[in-house]
Design a protein around this motif. Structure first.
Motif, PDB file in Angstrom:
ATOM      1  N   GLN A 198       0.851  -1.153   0.141  1.00  0.00           N
ATOM      2  CA  GLN A 198       0.197  -0.026   0.127  1.00  0.00           C
ATOM      3  C   GLN A 198       0.871   1.227  -0.141  1.00  0.00           C
ATOM      4  N   VAL A 199       0.468   2.481  -0.188  1.00  0.00           N
ATOM      5  CA  VAL A 199       1.268   3.427  -0.485  1.00  0.00           C
ATOM      6  C   VAL A 199       0.731   4.427   0.644  1.00  0.00           C
ATOM      7  N   THR A 200       1.632   5.158   1.589  1.00  0.00           N
ATOM      8  CA  THR A 200       1.280   6.087   2.638  1.00  0.00           C
ATOM      9  C   THR A 200       0.642   7.632   1.931  1.00  0.00           C
ATOM     10  N   LYS A 201       0.146   8.485   2.739  1.00  0.00           N
ATOM     11  CA  LYS A 201      -0.131   9.413   2.163  1.00  0.00           C
ATOM     12  C   LYS A 201       0.907  10.507   1.752  1.00  0.00           C
ATOM     13  N   LYS A 216      -6.777   3.526  12.306  1.00  0.00           N
ATOM     14  CA  LYS A 216      -6.186   4.352  11.120  1.00  0.00           C
ATOM     15  C   LYS A 216      -5.935   3.804  10.015  1.00  0.00           C
ATOM     16  N   ARG A 217      -6.741   4.318   8.824  1.00  0.00           N
ATOM     17  CA  ARG A 217      -6.528   3.475   7.629  1.00  0.00           C
ATOM     18  C   ARG A 217      -4.935   3.989   6.948  1.00  0.00           C
ATOM     19  N   VAL A 218      -4.126   2.973   6.501  1.00  0.00           N
ATOM     20  CA  VAL A 218      -2.812   2.768   6.381  1.00  0.00           C
ATOM     21  C   VAL A 218      -2.600   3.908   5.261  1.00  0.00           C
ATOM     22  N   THR A 219      -3.389   4.151   4.224  1.00  0.00           N
ATOM     23  CA  THR A 219      -3.282   5.018   3.394  1.00  0.00           C
ATOM     24  C   THR A 219      -3.319   6.684   3.690  1.00  0.00           C
ATOM     25  N   GLU A 220      -3.912   6.684   4.985  1.00  0.00           N
ATOM     26  CA  GLU A 220      -4.031   8.051   5.466  1.00  0.00           C
ATOM     27  C   GLU A 220      -2.819   8.423   6.428  1.00  0.00           C
ATOM     28  N   LEU A 221      -2.189   7.455   6.544  1.00  0.00           N
ATOM     29  CA  LEU A 221      -0.786   7.538   7.413  1.00  0.00           C
ATOM     30  C   LEU A 221       0.376   8.193   6.695  1.00  0.00           C
ATOM     31  N   SER A 222       1.296   8.896   7.238  1.00  0.00           N
ATOM     32  CA  SER A 222       2.591   9.168   6.679  1.00  0.00           C
ATOM     33  C   SER A 222       3.497   8.043   6.967  1.00  0.00           C
ATOM     34  N   LEU A 223       4.588   7.825   6.314  1.00  0.00           N
ATOM     35  CA  LEU A 223       5.500   6.855   6.539  1.00  0.00           C
ATOM     36  C   LEU A 223       6.128   6.738   8.143  1.00  0.00           C
ATOM     37  N   GLU A 224       6.200   8.110   8.682  1.00  0.00           N
ATOM     38  CA  GLU A 224       6.739   8.114   9.996  1.00  0.00           C
ATOM     39  C   GLU A 224       5.664   7.621  11.037  1.00  0.00           C
TER      40      GLU A 224
END
Length: 324
Positions: free
Chosen positions: A38-41, A64-72
């Motif tokens: 998946q790809v982070t925001k 928390k939706r994975v794609t709405e998180l930053s990598l950090e």
């Protein structure tokens, strides 16, 4: 795969979708490992299966939706790489809605796609599942952006590693085929074992259409979908498509050997050690012994050999068995 509610300790041995799990699998005679991207925001491809991460703070469970998180933010959950650093708690929601502590015997931290390329044996192939939420309607522009971000990492780190792309999302599968022609693309399907709003996902026949229309190279089906519809096998072969399978039945050696007889090209399994050893004992060793002996009749001696009539009977029987 980790199934935390399972009584089988092997389902809780090593954290899934981690560098540790990949390198543990690589110790056995396998060709590929399969994982979910998946790809982070902030546009970093990461390895994680579920759409949501569950955690607990001050007695309250949140998601928390994975794609709405930053990598950090993503990397803050679970075990941390830095000595002495404590990560946020990690829970998992089961299919029946229970929230369980994500406890495994051997844990590992989350990782990015780039790290996976860097830290996993370079001879091991990657089956990269392009993960999208079944409950979201994605615009084409968004799909293209996400796929280009992933392809950029692949282009930078893949080198000579064998790679397959796969996705349950028909449009994403066809788009990644249009965006690159270096690596084969497979369409993932439940093969009719579940029903979706998008009819393209509801049968092996529809999966064949998706592949033929998009110039894809193969299908990855839930194994029950193949056993329940063995008549689709000749049509898949006539279409010059490869066929792989996944599912819990692939952790049963006899089911894997039946697929070998049917001409299925590969299986995705959880119990890598057990199944690779079983395949060696039931398929590879008998074949090698036959080659060494130079005996044209040796194949018939293998316990895996059935006449076409017997195989046809077994395939008719399997759909009845898997319903129970």
């Amino acid at each position: 795969m980790n199934i935390l509610q399972s009584s089988d300790s092997r389902m809780k041995a090593i954290k899934e979708n981690t560098i540790l799990s990949f390198n543990s699998a690589a110790k056995f005679p396998i060709d590929f490992i399969e994982f979910d991207v998946q790809v982070t925001k902030d546009d970093c491809p990461v390895i994680f299966h579920d759409d949501f991460i569950f955690s607990e703070e001050n007695g309250t469970v949140f998601e928390k939706r994975v794609t709405e998180l930053s990598l950090e933010e993503f990397l803050c959950f679970g075990p941390q790489r830095e000595a002495g650093k404590q990560g946020k708690s990690l829970l998992r929601k089961t299919k029946d809605g229970k929230i369980l502590n994500w406890n495994v015997e051997t844990d590992d931290s989350f990782c990015t796609l780039a790290e996976t390329f860097q830290k996993v044996d370079p001879s091991l192939g990657f089956n990269i599942e392009l993960k999208f939420d079944d409950h979201i309607v994605y615009q084409q522009d968004h799909l293209i952006h996400v796929l280009q971000v992933i392809l950029q990492v692949v282009s930078e780190y893949a080198k000579d590693r064998p790679i397959i792309f796969s996705s349950f999302h028909p449009d994403a599968a066809q788009l990644v085929r249009k965006l690159q022609n270096t690596y084969p693309v497979f369409f993932l399907t439940n093969g009719g074992t579940q029903v979706y709003y998008d009819v393209r996902r509801n049968s092996l026949e529809e999966a064949i259409k998706v592949c033929m229309e998009g110039g894809l190279q193969g299908i990855v089906s839930e194994v029950k979908g193949v056993f329940g519809n063995p008549g689709a096998m000749p049509r898949i072969k006539e279409s010059k498509l490869s066929l792989l399978t996944y599912g819990k039945l692939n952790n049963v050696p006899e089911a894997v050997c039946m697929q070998h007889l049917m001409g299925i090209d590969g299986v995705i399994v959880d119990f890598v050690q057990e199944i690779s050893h079983a395949v060696d004992d039931m398929i590879i060793k008998p074949l090698n012994e036959g080659l060494r002996e130079g005996d044209e009749e040796t194949e018939t001696k293998s316990k895996l050999q059935f006449s076409q009539q017997e195989l046809s009977f077994l395939l008719k029987l399997i759909p009845e068995l898997i319903q129970h």
